[in-house]
Design a protein around this motif. Structure first.
Motif, PDB file in Angstrom:
ATOM      1  N   ALA A 171       1.461  -1.207   0.137  1.00 25.38           N
ATOM      2  CA  ALA A 171       0.113   0.022   0.252  1.00 25.38           C
ATOM      3  C   ALA A 171       0.866   1.181  -0.045  1.00 25.38           C
ATOM      4  O   ALA A 171       0.578   2.621  -0.656  1.00 25.38           O
ATOM      5  N   ARG A 174       2.036   1.940  -4.042  1.00 25.96           N
ATOM      6  CA  ARG A 174       0.795   1.639  -4.610  1.00 25.96           C
ATOM      7  C   ARG A 174       0.230   3.124  -4.823  1.00 25.96           C
ATOM      8  O   ARG A 174       0.021   3.567  -4.249  1.00 25.96           O
ATOM      9  N   ARG A 176      -2.472   5.738  -6.706  1.00 26.56           N
ATOM     10  CA  ARG A 176      -3.961   5.595  -6.470  1.00 26.56           C
ATOM     11  C   ARG A 176      -4.128   5.481  -8.203  1.00 26.56           C
ATOM     12  O   ARG A 176      -5.506   4.579  -8.105  1.00 26.56           O
ATOM     13  N   THR A 179      -4.654   1.693  -7.818  1.00 27.32           N
ATOM     14  CA  THR A 179      -5.714   0.972  -6.828  1.00 27.32           C
ATOM     15  C   THR A 179      -6.943   0.512  -7.721  1.00 27.32           C
ATOM     16  O   THR A 179      -7.779   0.428  -7.206  1.00 27.32           O
TER      17      THR A 179
END
Length: 248
Positions: A171, A174, A176, A179
């Motif tokens: 996370a 990563r 946006r 995601t």
């Protein structure tokens, strides 16, 4: 690919896999056997998995598509797939071996309401994690547990711990956009049969259709419409194959 279908596929081969494979109406366990996956490849995939499956690759490598995404799995990879996962095994190396368990739909989950480890709450369709030698040893020890209940509780908590450990690391790296793409693909594999338009997914994700289309194209190199079409074609193949089996 439910318990009944698995039993139909494996029954003619029980004499050669009996020492490494256990199968009843509630669960299946594989301890280092390759035969089950070789037989799956012969069943004209893709197909849908209707149960929870947890495994760890002990040796060899495989090329498998989970929910429209190609994965190269190698020794030391921990794998989870949830009910509803679309799976297309494409290639197994000759030395491919796996420890794994399948919890069929009528398996009585040994967790109180709301106590199931969060990695298995339905938000994640599948995941693959790199496991250390210690993690592999832990999984093998759990799989040798004398009781099924203890096995399932320990195994799911161990997978949950490793999932969140690596998910937190991922996370932080990563974007946006990645995601958004992952969420889009998850929704597409679930709803492509009823919803073919990009607008449905954009509304569901609280995004504009233009922004979602741009993100998907930039992130994956493929348009959102192409991903929807891929998912729909895959779903049709599964349904046609299932219909052929049912009428045979």
């Amino acid at each position: 690919m439910d318990a009944t279908r698995m039993r139909d596929i494996l029954t003619p081969h029980l004499s050669q896999i009996r020492e490494n494979v256990f199968l009843n109406n509630e669960l299946g366990i594989i301890r280092g056997d390759r035969t089950v996956f070789s037989l799956m490849i012969r069943q004209n995939p893709p197909f849908t998995i209707n149960d929870h499956r947890l495994g760890i690759i002990l040796n060899g490598e495989a090329e498998i598509n989970f929910n429209l995404r190609d994965r190269h799995l190698t020794s030391g990879t921990l794998v989870y797939i949830s009910p509803g996962t679309i799976i297309h095994p494409k290639r197994l190396s000759s030395d491919f071996r796996i420890y794994g368990i399948a919890l069929f739909s009528n398996f009585p989950m040994p967790f109180a309401q709301g106590q199931k480890p969060s990695a298995f709450n339905g938000q994640v369709r599948d995941f693959q994690l790199t496991a250390s030698k210690e993690d592999i040893a832990t999984v093998k020890n759990i799989m040798d547990s004398p009781t099924v209940t203890a096995l399932v509780i320990a195994l799911m908590h161990h997978y949950d711990h490793l999932f969140h450990q690596q998910a937190d690391q991922l996370a932080s790296r990563r974007s946006r956009e990645q995601t958004i793409f992952d969420r889009f693909l998850q929704l597409v594999t679930q709803h492509c049969a009823e919803h073919h338009q990009i607008g449905y997914y954009a509304e569901h994700m609280c995004l504009t259709e233009r922004y979602l289309s741009t993100v998907i194209r930039q992130t994956s190199g493929t348009t959102a419409k192409d991903w929807i079409d891929r998912a729909l074609i895959t779903r049709i193949k599964i349904e046609l194959h299932h219909t052929d089996k049912s009428s045979a």
